[in-house]
Design an enzyme around this catalytic site. Sequence first.
Site, short mmCIF file in Angstrom:
data_model
loop_
_atom_site.label_atom_id
_atom_site.label_comp_id
_atom_site.label_asym_id
_atom_site.label_seq_id
_atom_site.Cartn_x
_atom_site.Cartn_y
_atom_site.Cartn_z
N LYS A 58 0.79 -1.02 -0.04
CA LYS A 58 0.07 -0.02 -0.12
C LYS A 58 0.93 0.91 0.37
O LYS A 58 1.94 0.52 0.37
CB LYS A 58 -0.84 0.18 1.49
CG LYS A 58 0.15 -0.58 2.51
CD LYS A 58 -0.83 -0.20 3.85
CE LYS A 58 -0.67 -0.85 4.96
NZ LYS A 58 -1.07 -1.40 6.23
N GLY A 67 -8.25 1.79 0.84
CA GLY A 67 -9.01 0.48 0.66
C GLY A 67 -9.89 0.46 -0.36
O GLY A 67 -10.05 -0.19 -1.45
N SER A 260 17.18 28.78 14.24
CA SER A 260 17.34 29.53 14.40
C SER A 260 16.33 30.37 15.50
O SER A 260 15.51 29.05 16.36
CB SER A 260 16.19 30.72 13.57
OG SER A 260 15.78 32.18 14.15
N ASN A 346 5.80 44.26 16.26
CA ASN A 346 6.03 44.62 17.68
C ASN A 346 7.29 44.64 18.40
O ASN A 346 7.38 45.98 19.26
CB ASN A 346 5.35 43.62 18.94
CG ASN A 346 3.23 43.33 18.97
OD1 ASN A 346 3.25 44.13 19.52
ND2 ASN A 346 3.22 42.06 18.21
N HIS A 810 0.69 29.78 12.19
CA HIS A 810 -0.10 29.21 14.18
C HIS A 810 0.17 27.74 14.38
O HIS A 810 -0.58 27.13 13.51
CB HIS A 810 -0.65 30.13 14.34
CG HIS A 810 -0.85 31.52 14.35
ND1 HIS A 810 -1.96 32.34 14.45
CD2 HIS A 810 0.62 32.65 15.22
CE1 HIS A 810 -1.24 33.43 14.44
NE2 HIS A 810 -0.17 33.52 14.89
N ALA A 832 -25.83 34.53 13.84
CA ALA A 832 -26.42 34.55 15.21
C ALA A 832 -26.01 36.25 15.18
O ALA A 832 -26.79 36.68 16.27
CB ALA A 832 -24.93 34.05 15.84
N SER A 839 -14.56 40.41 3.55
CA SER A 839 -12.88 40.30 3.33
C SER A 839 -12.17 40.57 4.39
O SER A 839 -12.74 41.79 5.58
CB SER A 839 -12.54 40.73 2.78
OG SER A 839 -12.39 41.80 2.11
#
Length: 1151
Positions: A58, A67, A260, A346, A810, A832, A839
């Site tokens: 396989k 399968g 790093s 940051n 992430h 909701a 976008s």
Amino acid sequence: MSAKAISEQTGKEFLYKHICTSAAVQNRFRYASVTAETDWERLSREHPWLLTERLVIKPDQLIKRRGKLGLVGINLDLHGVREWFKAHVMRETTVGKAKGVLKNFLIEPFVPHPQEEEFYVCIYATREGDHVLFHHEGGVEVGDVDAKAQRLLVAVDEKLSEEQVTEKLLTHVPDEKKPVLASFIVGLFNLYEDLYFTYLEINPIVVTKDGVYVLDMAAKIDATADYICKAKWGDVEFPPPFGREAYPEEAYIADLDAKSGASLKLTLLNPRGRIWTMVAGGGASVVYSDTICDLGGVDELANYGEYSGAPSEQQTYDYAKTILSLMTREKHTQGKVLIIGGSIANFTNVAATFKGIVRAIKDYQGPLKEHEVTIFVRRGGPNYQEGLRVMGEVGKTTGIPIHVFGTETHMTAIVGMALGHRPIPNQPPMDAHTANFLLNASNSAVTPATTRTASFSDPKTSSEFNPAKKSKADLPAESLHSILWPLKNMVTGDWKAQASAGCNGGMEGREKPVLLASPPSVHLPPPSQFCVFPVSPKPMTLFRKQTKAIVWGMQTRAVQGMMDFDYVCSRDEPSVAAMVYPFTGDHKQKFYWGHKEILVPVYKNMADAVKKHPEVDVLISFASLRSAFDSTMESMQYPQIHTIAIIAEGIPEAQTRKIIKMADQKGVSIIGPATVGGIKPGCFKIGNTGGMLDNILASKLYRPGSVAYVSRSGGMSNELNNIISRTTDGVFEGVAIGGDRYPGSTFMDHVLRYQDTPGVKMIIVLGEIGGTEEYKICQGIREGRITKPVVCWCIGTCATMFASEVQFGHAGACANQASETAVAKNQALRDAGAYVPKSFDELGEVIKTVYDDLVANGTIVPAQEVPPPTVPMDYSWARELGLIRKPASFMTSICDERGQELIYAGMPITEVFKEEMGLGGVLGLLWFQRRLPRYACQFIEMCLMVTADHGPAVSGAHNTIVCARAGKDLISSLTSGLLTIGDRFGGALDAAAKQFSKAFDSGMLPMEFVNKMKKDGKLIMGIGHRVKSINNPDMRVQILKDFVKQHFPSTQLLDYALDVEKITTSKKPNLILNVDGFIGVAFVDLLRMCGGFTRDEADEFVEIGALNGIFVLGRSMGFIGHYLDQKRLKQGLYRHPWDDISYVLPEHMSM
């Protein structure tokens, strides 16, 4: 990324090696891997069972349902296997939307058995624990196991027993098979935990009278646990998802990333595509990919990747040249575009990283012009103005079209420009340069009147708020009926029962598993039904203007940034009360508070810090990924700590879940891991959040606004600061919960806090693909628990457009089922009643629309802006910006250690070695009373050469120069320098030799040695360099290494030290084996293996300090040179300038 899929062969190897069970596991290690290059004759000799048994073949390429796809050859002899293999190898196959070529195959013995002996077992991790699924009917036709399987949740930090398995899972299993299966499942679970699996599925598992057969297996492991499991895992290869090739450039970047402390990622999607990206930040990289796909560029998107975490100029250059090399291999009829984008950094020095990119552009300017490449740049953050300037200049000098934009331009606007959907401004508006830290001009100079007092963050009387509004006409709400809603892993909570004394406690909504038939009809059970451990209430307000924190780690730049923020917020006192750093004794660290200097105590352990600072209730942990777990668990033992921010990225998920469990039990709020932190304008900021002071002022983060947000991404949280400051009256509070699969606190935890905080008038949530936490927000809105306007957007919408799975920056940004996709979550939020843009491009517009409505109806009452106090610029940053210059304290002309290679009086160190001065033989006679082999003499000479000098700045050379300029003679000046040699300066040779020898002789593995030194709070002597790193190697070490490897008869201890170096440099690239450490361990190898010493004699020479003698003698030559140099230059009496001295008098101690 943490959870990574492994091949079936690797998974079975782990199982066969390490499972502990009384069940007889059959066919252990009976598998053979084959490719198109396999020598079948050799394979048969290595695996003789191939010639005698019936076989199964396989593909082993992370393909599901092999399968059903007809990709398994069953019950064949070896000839049949080879024929089946020939028919399938290198054949293009379609699996779902992915097209790929079959290359790797697995051959195993065929196990004849009836259907009733097939079973299904699966273990997978969730936030609350590990779920064990079992079904008594396994195999190809197992069907919907979520609906049919028996399941058992093993809570975090709990064990699984055979009795539990038998009672809960094996109810439909024949009695004679229950003991075997129970023992195997418990053994499998223990293996799953010990080897840090996150997913492990066996289908089918066959149980016969002979024992247990593992037929098909799929698994993922937590790759961040490599430093824990290295001894058991070995070197693991992680195959790419089926349909995507493994490119050598991806492996090269992965290797750079491993060496790093920064984050470097690259995934090639379509090497022939015309749209290439080079994006800074894990969250930002997803947003740019989303926007490209939204604008119709999915088929031309060539790559996904990111660079973040303050990579050096060299690292950025290596990353950029890889991208440029790839995109200039094939021409495109329309030319190509390169999008160099990013959010507002940051802490990354944008100018430094851009200089690396500029170097790469200059190197590839010919191919870039030949391939008609146009470059679009958008960036913000520390020193971004200089970075944009050099980027614009290289465009002018090379003739490459480069369009440059700063924070005045929306983050993704350059995508529309690059794809021709919006015009390119001829002269883009640039924000004023903020090097003087003056406040930027703004179109909106108002802030909420209610936030003008110091107590604005304290709980106030409840106010009436308008319920959440339905989406407006221009924000279409489409049906969710077409989305598949699976029955597992959907997490919600009972908002109406939050105030009760149930297991959730307080205001905190915790994740609990609930089975959903469809989203609109969810009804939540009481929280006590799903409580797996006691939970203590957590405070609604995390930070106030009086909040005090302890910072774990010697992060002086972050602490200074916090203090500058405190100062412009007009706090009475700094927010940092103390620091903890286990690797030094108790001392005080100097910082600026406005215009004056203050001292902050630094403690060796947390116990002393909390004892002496009872006012502290926040811990900001910069502990490394290896030590973050232990330090966090210890910190939660102190009741005064209510909030902990964990900055480290790469903490194993199993450890994070234990942290979450204890935090819930102790009532501690966790922000992170893998986060930059959070900020509460006017009150408190965590570490590097919000960037440097110029961005703090530009985004008006020195005073509170009315808008609170929660995000996963740290970089995107700073972008939200920018967007909110431009569209509203500013940020009230913002938190980046972190990009891991299991953040310490969830979106809902913070949304509920904001809902119950009177100063917050609207809420923004920046979610992302992966997980189901956003559905709790939907439920909260529907049930009326959340009544304030919520603007929400989930990034990662591009994932559904890709043919193969892409793991974004992430660890948690990966959808394991349809409900975890960004598209599904955005639609659910829209249905909701949340405000959901079309976008990310429109996010700012929606925020402004909602804000303007709140101002119009009187919910928000703007107030006049009050300018903050000014803060002087640090000397180091002013020098970085080229604003100041300072005369040198003294001159030298004999040595320069600053470049790529050490230079003595103008001669590179490699040239010095060509002189062969012949001192090694003399030393052999005088020191060791032996005539040493020629290679040993040469080695000693080389050691003397490389230790002769290392510049005028070190202690000994400095003393020698000062004495010479004072008119002292040669002996006095030299002695002054030599007296500084000791434990802190120059004494690492002996110490390194002793530490490494002791560890090696005791039989400790390199990883065990590193972990023990970390646990003991000790530095590894001979490891670490201020300037050099694994990516910028020390030429002195390389020269010695080459010689030793060529001439020494054995290098056992050196090899051991180099294995230690591999571990330490994976943590931080400058934790290399330095020259002192190299000489120390190599000298031990020399003494032990050259044949001239007994073992006792060799050890004695190390013990009595012979190795440090090499340093003393070598460095004396340099000290004498400095003495003669100063005399020749006729330098006068040296007096240290007073403006380079901090005069800290008693009246300053009160701070």
